[in-house]
Design an enzyme around this catalytic site. Sequence first.
Site, mmCIF file in Angstrom:
data_model
loop_
_atom_site.group_PDB
_atom_site.id
_atom_site.type_symbol
_atom_site.label_atom_id
_atom_site.label_comp_id
_atom_site.label_asym_id
_atom_site.label_seq_id
_atom_site.Cartn_x
_atom_site.Cartn_y
_atom_site.Cartn_z
ATOM 1 N N CYS A 1 0.814 -1.227 0.000
ATOM 2 C CA CYS A 1 0.000 0.000 0.000
ATOM 3 C C CYS A 1 0.848 1.279 0.000
ATOM 4 O O CYS A 1 0.314 2.367 -0.203
ATOM 5 C CB CYS A 1 -0.972 -0.005 1.172
ATOM 6 S SG CYS A 1 -2.151 -1.359 1.071
ATOM 7 N N HIS B 1 -3.007 7.187 3.080
ATOM 8 C CA HIS B 1 -3.476 5.920 2.508
ATOM 9 C C HIS B 1 -4.868 5.611 3.060
ATOM 10 O O HIS B 1 -5.096 5.661 4.266
ATOM 11 C CB HIS B 1 -2.486 4.802 2.867
ATOM 12 C CG HIS B 1 -3.004 3.444 2.527
ATOM 13 N ND1 HIS B 1 -3.515 3.143 1.282
ATOM 14 C CD2 HIS B 1 -3.108 2.307 3.258
ATOM 15 C CE1 HIS B 1 -3.911 1.876 1.268
ATOM 16 N NE2 HIS B 1 -3.673 1.355 2.453
ATOM 17 N N ASN C 1 -10.260 0.327 0.376
ATOM 18 C CA ASN C 1 -8.789 0.359 0.359
ATOM 19 C C ASN C 1 -8.328 -0.210 -0.980
ATOM 20 O O ASN C 1 -8.467 -1.412 -1.226
ATOM 21 C CB ASN C 1 -8.264 -0.474 1.540
ATOM 22 C CG ASN C 1 -6.747 -0.539 1.595
ATOM 23 O OD1 ASN C 1 -6.064 -0.179 0.634
ATOM 24 N ND2 ASN C 1 -6.217 -1.005 2.711
#
Length: 328
Positions: A116, A244, A274
Amino acid sequence: MTGTHPAPAAVVTGLGRCLPETVVTNDDLSRHLDTDHAWILSRTGIERRRRVAPGTGTGDLAVAAGAAALKSAGREDCDLVLLATTTPDLRCPATAPTVASRLGLGAAAFDLSAVCSGFVYGLTAAAAMITAGTCERALVIGADVYSSIVDPADRGTAVVFGDGAGAVVLERGRRDAPGALLHAELGSDGTGADLITIPADGTHLTMRGREVYTRAVTTMTESARSVARGAGWSTDDIDAFVGHQANLRILASVAKRLGLPPERVVSNIAEVGNTAAASIPLALADAAAAGRIRAGDRVLLTAFGGGLTWGSTALVWPDTEAVCDVRR
Ligand code: COA
């Protein structure tokens, strides 16, 4: 002599995104999983996410987002394509060369795997190559299709992840130009490798969510604070914090620790979940398209993910229109 020519910098000149058309709501997931809309919304802030149609892969999303970013920059070529992803189309070769070819680019091309944090790692690596003179213009893409690695029966991950891609064009320019990357820091701690993993003998992602959550809050806060300082900003100078998009509660906790009011926190997690390496460029593209971040805003990007890896970048937002694209 120094002083007559400012040091070269990598400057953001274009921004694009691509989201698959299929929307999966929390209620859709609740039909075959022991979960419900209220739990998912209250624990994560996610209301829906996108999922690719069968046969569509990371490369397809990356090509669309890359094309959108080049169009936004008013460019047709670049000499580097850097694709941040954990879901490459093939184990070998990398997906980036195919993406470059499909975009008609005869560019250096490679994949970067930092889960990520991949987009912020990619931005930093491409910026270093630009300022070193290795390349002039780079397309940095974050694209992931986590629906291909998430176990649909695991409610701890199936509700969290979505598919998507975002991209920016970075060009050689001046440090005082809007869009110049001012400061970046990256980090990792491999002792946390087993917190988010696909075991060598497995096909599905596993995540120890609660532990990752705690690490994400403290590490993102420290990284953001340090990079703001490195850019010569106080945390109060940050107009838009683009973290994020792992969990809305993580973003709220980090913002609180940084002393940032909620209106300075950019989030699109409710709509896309996500999206791993795509998370930050997608949040940027959505925010720019909505006028939520504007030219001249001081923007801080902070990522955290598997590895464990993390990183932050500070920049002043350029006068760039995000080009959006949706594909089946
Ligand atoms: N629906 C309903 N209940 C659920 C559930 C779901 N989708 N997922 C987990 N639960 C249950 C658990 O089984 C547990 O039940 P128990 O108390 O009876 O054992 C309870 O909810 C709490 O589980 P926990 O995992 O502690 O929940 P959480 O509040 O930490 O939320 C995440 C789970 C994954 C949303 C959260 O941990 C998270 O966002 N982690 C960080 C992810 C991240 O930052 N990733 C960064 C890199 S990608």
